[in-house]
Design an enzyme around this catalytic site. Structure first.
Site, PDB file in Angstrom:
ATOM      1  N   GLU A 249       0.811  -1.211   0.000  1.00  0.00           N
ATOM      2  CA  GLU A 249       0.000   0.000   0.000  1.00  0.00           C
ATOM      3  C   GLU A 249       0.855   1.277   0.000  1.00  0.00           C
ATOM      4  OE1 GLU A 249      -3.294   0.466  -0.395  1.00  0.00           O
ATOM      5  OE2 GLU A 249      -2.770   2.579  -0.350  1.00  0.00           O
ATOM      6  N   THR A 291      -5.566   1.472  -5.670  1.00  0.00           N
ATOM      7  CA  THR A 291      -5.120   0.087  -5.486  1.00  0.00           C
ATOM      8  C   THR A 291      -5.709  -0.833  -6.552  1.00  0.00           C
ATOM      9  OG1 THR A 291      -5.232   0.487  -3.115  1.00  0.00           O
ATOM     10  CG2 THR A 291      -4.940  -1.779  -3.799  1.00  0.00           C
ATOM     11  N   HIS A 406      -1.694   3.234   4.728  1.00  0.00           N
ATOM     12  CA  HIS A 406      -2.692   3.974   3.941  1.00  0.00           C
ATOM     13  C   HIS A 406      -2.955   5.304   4.614  1.00  0.00           C
ATOM     14  CE1 HIS A 406      -6.402   5.007   1.927  1.00  0.00           C
ATOM     15  NE2 HIS A 406      -6.251   4.003   1.089  1.00  0.00           N
TER      16      HIS A 406
HETATM   17  C1  GP9 Z   1      -8.956  -0.688   0.115  1.00  0.00           C
HETATM   18  C2  GP9 Z   1      -7.494  -0.598  -0.062  1.00  0.00           C
HETATM   19  C3  GP9 Z   1      -7.036   0.818  -0.180  1.00  0.00           C
HETATM   20  O1  GP9 Z   1      -9.443  -1.969   0.130  1.00  0.00           O
HETATM   21  O2  GP9 Z   1      -7.104  -1.366  -1.136  1.00  0.00           O
HETATM   22  O3  GP9 Z   1      -7.501   1.376  -1.309  1.00  0.00           O
HETATM   23  P1  GP9 Z   1      -6.898   2.697  -1.988  1.00  0.00           P
HETATM   24  O4  GP9 Z   1      -7.564   3.859  -1.341  1.00  0.00           O
HETATM   25  O5  GP9 Z   1      -5.421   2.711  -1.792  1.00  0.00           O
HETATM   26  O6  GP9 Z   1      -7.275   2.513  -3.409  1.00  0.00           O
HETATM   27 MN    MN Z   2      -3.717   1.649  -2.296  1.00  0.00          MN
END
Ligand code: GP9
Ligand code: MN
Length: 620
Positions: A249, A291, A406
């Site tokens: 992430e 993501t 995140h």
């Molecule tokens: C949510 C995670 C984060 O399930 O994958 O999402 P993002 O905001 O980075 O797209």
């Molecule tokens: Mn992400």
């Protein structure tokens, strides 16, 4: 006459000014001339005249209520955009607006993004309501004549035409080249953009109906001509091994082999790289789907869309993704992510990508203690995932998606292994400890794999999904990087994310840092070739990263691109080394190809063209 329509006029003019104030205070819209400023200033007006204009056809009681309701709705729209922009540094589009399940799941982030001053945005609406309720003489009006009505709509039409003409003068082809949303909003305004987007959306629907198999033939020709021979030594080197992919992430390359307050930020990855193939000029190519766009790129070698998240807009298309290909070769395919299964519409999309099983929130043991921020902490996520992994039939292809690093980068004291950075930007400061935490979790993951006997016979691929620090934080980033400012070239360089390919018994013997310019689009053919799978009939835009003559090229989703020596951004060509503008002719040889490739990829998705490919494959 002014008196007669006092309330309506006040509402229109005020919302117009309010929009402009919000433009100037909440969005980062670059203005280069007074004409551009003027266009920005007038662009909300046509939409407001249109929506408020319906009031002219109403009776008094309804008319005034309608004015209050519209003021409220327009403000809500404005506010959603402000929130969205704070998070994604982008304007909202209809597909994203309607994926409310996602907006709801933002949870803590929404709280972070809320400022008390935001409430001020709604004070005027309350005041309007009070006027209608208490001051009927102030909001009273006489019957609207036909002439007045016609004059009103004539002015509206003229305004739309003037606005469009000015905008077209600023930027030819503005409405046909959609992927520069900022440019569009700057010129036609945030509200009109939504109308424009709605028209596009319906066109998209029509495109699928009208598409036919012939279009695919042209694209296939392009792809075959684009293809590079895989390295013969590496072809099949990981045949029949398990594949373990980790989406890291918000991990950007600038933290690799770097420090914060004298301490390594990613000690594990820095070591792991020494036993792997590491790509240090590898770019994320994601758009609004973040993501999910990265997942899309990695597994399909197609570009995500310029607007909306393809996971949402085209989840039921026919795809020919890596999991499906491997499943047909006898692999078991699974994906692990401790979030709501419908986030990014994954539950629907994963089916189309060919996954046997999606281990989502319900499959994990999540408690108050083992969560932070968006949910299950990475360490617990990996630990519980490995327990599931043990039970899967082999060979397997699995993808694990981390979450702790995140925005807004929350972490408890006990998990902090490096200090926060010190600047006046909280987001940037907090990024480092959460990256460090993810790094430690990855270390434990690899240890657990070893312990469970799942390491030796696997290929491990780690990739950063997209940027974590948006350009809203350039000032603190410049401070961290020891630069005076973040130039356009720096900005593009910051879109680099790590890609690490680790093949036990191979890469630990001969590790390599590979500096070819590349992107997420290149992973699919690379992996398939390592597994000894031929891609001569596969539809993909990427090139094998190990191919001798792999092009030095990364095409970003906003139309920017990077070559060995140049960076092209916002219609300007820059010299990568000096960071200075250079003659556009230097970038020219690539510009056409870049446009073509994005266009072909969009065509495949909008026309759902792979359904024709599959027919063909079945007939063979
Ligand atoms: C949510 C995670 C984060 O399930 O994958 O999402 P993002 O905001 O980075 O797209
Ligand atoms: Mn992400």
């Amino acid at each position: 006459m002014i008196r007669k329509h006092r309330f309506l006029l006040i509402a229109i003019v005020w919302l117009w000014l309010k929009t402009y104030i919000v433009y100037k205070t909440s969005f980062d819209i670059e203005i280069e001339s007074s004409l551009q400023e003027f266009i920005l200033f007038i662009n909300p007006l046509s939409f407001l005249l249109l929506v408020f204009g319906f009031a002219l056809f109403m009776k008094e009681k309804w008319r005034n209520r309608y004015i209050v309701a519209i003021s409220f709705l327009v403000t809500v729209l404005l506010y959603i955009n402000v929130m969205f922009y704070r998070f994604f540094n982008d304007f909202i589009t209809l597909p994203v607006l309607f994926q409310t399940s996602n907006l709801g799941d933002l949870g803590n982030s929404v709280f972070e993004l809320f400022h008390f001053a935001d409430l001020l945005m709604f004070v005027d609406v309350a005041l309007f309501a009070w006027l209608v309720w208490k001051k009927s003489s102030f909001v009273a009006f006489e019957r609207v004549t036909k002439t007045e009505r016609s004059a009103y709509f004539l002015i509206l039409t003229a305004l739309v035409l003037v606005n469009l003409d000015l905008a077209e003068g600023q930027r030819p082809e503005l409405l046909t080249r959609t992927f520069d949303r900022k440019m569009l909003v700057k010129n036609i305004g945030m509200y009109n953009y939504l109308i424009y987007d709605a028209v596009l959306q319906s066109k998209t629907k029509a495109q699928r109906v009208l598409a036919n198999g012939n279009e695919l033939a042209e694209i296939e020709n392009y792809i075959r001509a684009n293809e590079k021979e895989p390295d013969q030594q590496l072809f099949g080197i990981a045949k029949d091994r398990n594949v373990i992919i980790v989406s890291m992430e918000s991990l950007q390359s600038f933290v690799i082999n770097n420090q914060v307050n004298g301490q390594e930020i990613t000690p594990f990855l820095n070591d792991f790289i020494k036993e792997s193939y590491y790509f240090d000029h590898f770019y994320h190519q994601t758009g609004q789907g973040k993501t999910s766009d990265a997942e899309f790129l990695i597994e399909n070698s197609l570009y995500p869309l310029g607007r909306g998240a393809v996971f949402f807009t085209h989840a039921t298309n026919e795809y020919h993704a890596t999991p499906e290909i491997l499943k047909n070769k006898g692999y078991y395919t699974a994906v692990f992510h401790a979030n709501n299964k419908s986030f990014w519409n994954r539950d629907v999309m994963y089916h189309s990508l060919g996954y046997d099983r999606y281990f989502s929130l319900d499959d994990f043991h999540v408690t108050e203690e083992n969560s932070v921020g968006w949910g299950l902490k990475d360490q617990h996520f990996f630990e519980q995932s490995v327990a599931h992994l043990k039970t899967l039939p082999q060979p397997f292809y699995v993808k694990l998606i981390t979450l702790t690093n995140h925005f807004p980068f929350e972490l408890e004291e006990e998990d902090r292994m490096v200090p926060e950075y010190t600047s006046n930007d909280r987001t940037v400061n907090r990024y480092f400890p959460t990256v460090r935490y993810m790094d430690e979790s990855l270390k434990m993951f690899v240890e657990w794999l070893k312990k469970e006997g799942l390491y030796e016979n696997s290929v491990i691929i780690l990739y950063g999904d997209h940027y974590g620090i948006s350009e809203n934080h350039n000032e603190a980033m410049a401070q961290y990087l020891g630069k005076e400012e973040i130039t356009p070239v720096d900005h593009v360089q910051l879109q680099r994310v790590p890609l690490i390919i680790h093949i036990p018994g191979v890469t630990d013997q001969h590790p390599k840092v590979i500096s070819k310019v590349a992107g997420q689009i290149d992973v699919k053919p690379t992996l398939l070739h390592l597994l000894g799978i031929d891609t001569k009939n596969d539809i993909h835009f990427g090139q094998d990263l190990f191919a001798q003559d792999k092009l030095n090229l990364a095409i970003l989703r906003d139309g920017s691109f990077v070559t060995k020596d140049y960076v092209y951004k916002d219609n300007t060509c820059y010299d990568k080394k000096t960071g200075l503008k250079t003659d556009n002719s230097q970038c020219e040889p690539y510009a056409e190809k870049v446009k073509q490739e994005l266009d072909y990829s969009d065509k495949i998705i909008y026309g759902d063209l792979l359904r024709f490919y599959n027919e063909k494959a079945e007939n063979e």
